[in-house]
Design a protein around this motif. Structure first.
Motif, mmCIF file in Angstrom:
data_model
loop_
_atom_site.group_PDB
_atom_site.id
_atom_site.type_symbol
_atom_site.label_atom_id
_atom_site.label_comp_id
_atom_site.label_asym_id
_atom_site.label_seq_id
_atom_site.Cartn_x
_atom_site.Cartn_y
_atom_site.Cartn_z
ATOM 1 N N ILE A 63 -2.109 -13.972 -1.301
ATOM 2 C CA ILE A 63 -2.980 -12.789 -1.289
ATOM 3 C C ILE A 63 -2.975 -12.139 0.090
ATOM 4 C CG2 ILE A 63 -5.369 -11.981 -1.553
ATOM 5 C CD1 ILE A 63 -5.683 -14.376 -3.580
ATOM 6 N N MET A 64 -3.106 -12.956 1.128
ATOM 7 C CA MET A 64 -3.092 -12.410 2.488
ATOM 8 C C MET A 64 -1.731 -11.799 2.823
ATOM 9 S SD MET A 64 -6.057 -12.474 3.752
ATOM 10 C CE MET A 64 -5.521 -11.818 5.339
ATOM 11 N N ASN A 65 -0.660 -12.433 2.349
ATOM 12 C CA ASN A 65 0.674 -11.868 2.580
ATOM 13 C C ASN A 65 0.795 -10.485 1.953
ATOM 14 O OD1 ASN A 65 1.614 -14.036 4.061
ATOM 15 N ND2 ASN A 65 2.557 -15.060 2.308
ATOM 16 N N LYS A 66 0.231 -10.342 0.763
ATOM 17 C CA LYS A 66 0.274 -9.034 0.082
ATOM 18 C C LYS A 66 -0.600 -8.016 0.824
ATOM 19 C CE LYS A 66 2.046 -7.911 -3.107
ATOM 20 N NZ LYS A 66 3.312 -7.144 -3.265
ATOM 21 N N LEU A 67 -1.780 -8.444 1.262
ATOM 22 C CA LEU A 67 -2.691 -7.538 1.969
ATOM 23 C C LEU A 67 -2.113 -7.053 3.292
ATOM 24 C CD1 LEU A 67 -6.025 -9.453 1.287
ATOM 25 C CD2 LEU A 67 -5.517 -7.128 0.530
ATOM 26 N N ASP A 68 -1.280 -7.878 3.899
ATOM 27 C CA ASP A 68 -0.690 -7.509 5.191
ATOM 28 C C ASP A 68 0.730 -6.954 5.065
ATOM 29 O OD1 ASP A 68 -2.975 -8.271 6.549
ATOM 30 O OD2 ASP A 68 -2.244 -10.282 7.034
ATOM 31 N N ASP A 69 1.215 -6.850 3.832
ATOM 32 C CA ASP A 69 2.591 -6.406 3.611
ATOM 33 C C ASP A 69 2.728 -4.896 3.895
ATOM 34 O OD1 ASP A 69 5.287 -6.448 2.690
ATOM 35 O OD2 ASP A 69 4.613 -5.675 0.766
ATOM 36 N N LYS A 70 3.584 -4.572 4.842
ATOM 37 C CA LYS A 70 3.724 -3.177 5.281
ATOM 38 C C LYS A 70 4.209 -2.260 4.161
ATOM 39 C CE LYS A 70 5.377 -0.439 9.186
ATOM 40 N NZ LYS A 70 6.100 -0.448 10.473
ATOM 41 N N SER A 71 5.128 -2.753 3.318
ATOM 42 C CA SER A 71 5.635 -1.912 2.226
ATOM 43 C C SER A 71 4.522 -1.610 1.222
ATOM 44 C CB SER A 71 6.814 -2.592 1.527
ATOM 45 O OG SER A 71 6.419 -3.824 0.946
ATOM 46 N N PHE A 72 3.654 -2.596 0.986
ATOM 47 C CA PHE A 72 2.512 -2.393 0.088
ATOM 48 C C PHE A 72 1.536 -1.397 0.706
ATOM 49 C CE2 PHE A 72 -1.743 -4.097 -1.445
ATOM 50 C CZ PHE A 72 -1.683 -3.448 -2.669
ATOM 51 N N ILE A 73 1.311 -1.527 2.015
ATOM 52 C CA ILE A 73 0.423 -0.595 2.718
ATOM 53 C C ILE A 73 0.962 0.829 2.605
ATOM 54 C CG2 ILE A 73 -0.654 -0.006 4.919
ATOM 55 C CD1 ILE A 73 -1.495 -2.740 3.845
ATOM 56 N N ASN A 74 2.263 0.996 2.760
ATOM 57 C CA ASN A 74 2.869 2.336 2.682
ATOM 58 C C ASN A 74 2.739 2.928 1.281
ATOM 59 O OD1 ASN A 74 3.690 2.700 5.374
ATOM 60 N ND2 ASN A 74 5.510 1.431 5.069
ATOM 61 N N LYS A 75 2.816 2.085 0.263
ATOM 62 C CA LYS A 75 2.599 2.553 -1.119
ATOM 63 C C LYS A 75 1.178 3.073 -1.278
ATOM 64 C CE LYS A 75 3.909 0.034 -4.596
ATOM 65 N NZ LYS A 75 4.183 -1.172 -5.425
ATOM 66 N N LYS A 110 -0.727 4.181 1.116
ATOM 67 C CA LYS A 110 -0.868 5.407 1.915
ATOM 68 C C LYS A 110 -0.465 6.626 1.101
ATOM 69 C CE LYS A 110 0.770 5.697 6.046
ATOM 70 N NZ LYS A 110 1.775 5.562 7.129
ATOM 71 N N LYS A 111 0.605 6.489 0.326
ATOM 72 C CA LYS A 111 1.083 7.608 -0.498
ATOM 73 C C LYS A 111 0.123 7.896 -1.649
ATOM 74 C CE LYS A 111 6.015 6.967 0.491
ATOM 75 N NZ LYS A 111 7.336 6.599 -0.087
ATOM 76 N N LYS A 112 -0.456 6.839 -2.189
ATOM 77 C CA LYS A 112 -1.332 7.005 -3.349
ATOM 78 C C LYS A 112 -2.741 7.451 -2.948
ATOM 79 C CE LYS A 112 -2.078 4.892 -7.825
ATOM 80 N NZ LYS A 112 -1.736 3.765 -8.712
ATOM 81 N N TYR A 113 -3.185 7.016 -1.763
ATOM 82 C CA TYR A 113 -4.534 7.373 -1.292
ATOM 83 C C TYR A 113 -4.431 8.000 0.107
ATOM 84 C CZ TYR A 113 -5.747 4.259 -5.130
ATOM 85 O OH TYR A 113 -5.846 3.668 -6.362
ATOM 86 N N PRO A 114 -3.816 9.176 0.192
ATOM 87 C CA PRO A 114 -3.548 9.805 1.498
ATOM 88 C C PRO A 114 -4.800 10.208 2.274
ATOM 89 C CG PRO A 114 -3.109 11.343 -0.287
ATOM 90 C CD PRO A 114 -3.348 10.016 -0.932
ATOM 91 N N ASN A 115 -5.911 10.424 1.583
ATOM 92 C CA ASN A 115 -7.148 10.797 2.276
ATOM 93 C C ASN A 115 -7.901 9.589 2.812
ATOM 94 O OD1 ASN A 115 -6.897 13.603 1.800
ATOM 95 N ND2 ASN A 115 -7.655 13.338 -0.291
ATOM 96 N N GLU A 169 -5.850 -2.905 -5.554
ATOM 97 C CA GLU A 169 -5.959 -1.450 -5.664
ATOM 98 C C GLU A 169 -7.283 -1.016 -6.272
ATOM 99 O OE1 GLU A 169 -3.563 2.356 -7.509
ATOM 100 O OE2 GLU A 169 -2.429 0.522 -7.102
ATOM 101 N N ALA A 170 -7.854 -1.833 -7.164
ATOM 102 C CA ALA A 170 -9.156 -1.495 -7.749
ATOM 103 C C ALA A 170 -10.214 -1.392 -6.655
ATOM 104 C CB ALA A 170 -9.555 -2.561 -8.771
ATOM 105 N N MET A 171 -10.109 -2.255 -5.664
ATOM 106 C CA MET A 171 -11.069 -2.255 -4.552
ATOM 107 C C MET A 171 -10.809 -1.098 -3.590
ATOM 108 S SD MET A 171 -11.081 -6.378 -3.895
ATOM 109 C CE MET A 171 -11.325 -7.501 -5.296
ATOM 110 N N ILE A 172 -9.535 -0.791 -3.393
ATOM 111 C CA ILE A 172 -9.161 0.352 -2.553
ATOM 112 C C ILE A 172 -9.648 1.647 -3.203
ATOM 113 C CG2 ILE A 172 -7.211 1.724 -1.702
ATOM 114 C CD1 ILE A 172 -7.525 -0.777 -0.092
ATOM 115 N N LYS A 173 -9.468 1.740 -4.495
ATOM 116 C CA LYS A 173 -9.859 2.939 -5.245
ATOM 117 C C LYS A 173 -11.360 3.194 -5.112
ATOM 118 C CE LYS A 173 -9.365 5.032 -9.833
ATOM 119 N NZ LYS A 173 -8.873 4.815 -11.228
ATOM 120 N N GLN A 174 -12.147 2.123 -5.143
ATOM 121 C CA GLN A 174 -13.599 2.270 -5.019
ATOM 122 C C GLN A 174 -13.981 2.749 -3.618
ATOM 123 O OE1 GLN A 174 -15.658 2.056 -7.631
ATOM 124 N NE2 GLN A 174 -17.293 2.766 -6.275
#
Length: 365
Positions: free
Chosen positions: A154-166, A168-173, A211-216
């Motif tokens: 889970i931490m690896n996914k949370l810190d994964d730069k490629s996931f972060i960039n995805k 960023k594109k989906k939640y640019p604001n 992403e559900a938590m990011i969306k909120q």
């Protein structure tokens, strides 16, 4: 001639008797078969075990047909016969089967199963409760407790730069380059909103959970976008300030006053000197910060660095968001919490030391 007629009459009677006999046999067979089918269907429409009320979790994916639902129910031994169940559904003109996770049992008849599956009675396969003031490592543990994912994954996914960039594109604001600053400990720290998250698919992907938590958080940020713009505060800075308030506030604390202290210190170019940032820098949970802790070398240590830390140190509830954007107007630059949770605000170091001596050093009130 007379003998021929007698012979024909005899043969006709004999044939009539045979036809009647076989018609009777056929009728009996039809009755027996119909009775057998009736009993078979009746049995198939009864509960598998009327005395077994143990809950069985059944997940129905979106777009499932009656056939796939019947197959799933049969596999989990909740119905006796798939074809009879499908025919019964058609006979009852049942429709509107819901997607989701359902708690069913062998004590339910097909009619009861249909009622359950066509109503909004589905329950989450699992849910993750994220309280306020939690750090990313703690939230990773909460996700791990409810899923098959390990805290490390889970931490690896949370810190994964490629996931972060995805994201960023989906939640640019919401997610900007701030999160990838070299001084940031964890890019998504403070971005997983505190709330209860139900998930109906037991095999929900880790990315979807996060992403559900990011969306909120994005939804909450939308409510304060105008205020952030007026105050010239980015989402990242707002989240950072809100996290400091969240970590310092007690149940009896006035978050707006705490917020005013932080802003007053920033205006005076004073270090914030908030203990939770030291603990975050140390990566430890302690009841009390001691003097030697204050020397920890970290951009998060607000005793050694002025201004806000590089990013949030925990998530924050909406009351802390609101306080971060609407501080009270005060002259306070110090505060401390008493044993009972009440917070004492002071304007000078002399007043602060006096309060510290009274409420902290002597532990008396």
């Amino acid at each position: 001639m007379f003998e021929d007629q007698t012979k024909k009459s005899f043969i006709k009677k004999l044939l009539d008797h045979k036809i009647k006999f076989w018609l009777t046999v056929a009728a009996v067979l039809i009755i027996l078969i119909a009775g057998g089918v009736s009993l078979y269907v009746k049995s198939a429409l009864e509960p598998v075990d009327k005395n077994n009320e143990k809950a069985v979790n059944v997940y129905i994916p979106k777009g499932s047909t009656v056939s796939t639902i019947a197959a799933k129910l049969k596999k989990q031994e909740l119905i006796k016969n798939e074809k009879v169940f499908i025919t019964y559904v058609k006979f009852k003109h049942a429709s509107g089967f819901q997607a989701g996770n359902f708690q069913l049992s062998q004590s339910m008849s097909p009619a009861e199963l249909i009622d359950k599956l066509t109503s909004a009675s589905h329950v989450p396969a699992f849910k993750i409760v994220v309280p306020e003031g939690r750090q990313l490592t703690e939230i990773a543990g909460m996700i791990a407790d409810q899923t098959n994912y390990s805290e490390k994954d889970i931490m690896n996914k949370l810190d994964d730069k490629s996931f972060i960039n995805k994201l960023k594109k989906k939640y640019p604001n919401l997610i900007k380059d701030d999160v990838l600053d070299k001084n940031i400990k964890h890019p998504l720290e403070g971005y997983l909103y505190p709330a209860t998250y139900p998930f109906y698919d037991p095999e929900t992907k880790l990315e979807a959970i996060i992403e559900a938590m990011i969306k909120q958080t994005d939804k909450t940020a939308g409510k304060y976008r105008t205020q952030m713009k007026d105050k010239k505060m980015s989402v990242h800075k707002t989240l950072t300030m809100a996290s400091l308030i969240e970590e310092e506030a007690t149940e009896k604390a006035d978050r707006h006053k705490i917020s005013s202290v932080f802003y007053n210190r920033l205006d005076k170019k004073m270090p914030l000197q908030t203990d939770p940032t030291v603990l975050y820098a140390l990566g430890k949970h302690k009841n009390r910060v001691v003097y030697k802790d204050l020397g920890v070398k970290s951009p998060y240590n607000t005793y050694n660095h002025t201004g806000l830390p590089p990013g949030p140190i925990a998530n924050a509830g909406e009351s802390s968001w609101e306080a971060a954007l609407n501080p009270d107007k005060t002259d306070y630059v110090y505060f401390l919490a008493k044993k009972n949770g009440e917070v004492v605000f002071t304007k000078t170091l002399k007043e602060h030391n006096k309060a510290k001596s009274k409420y902290i050093t002597n532990q008396s009130e």
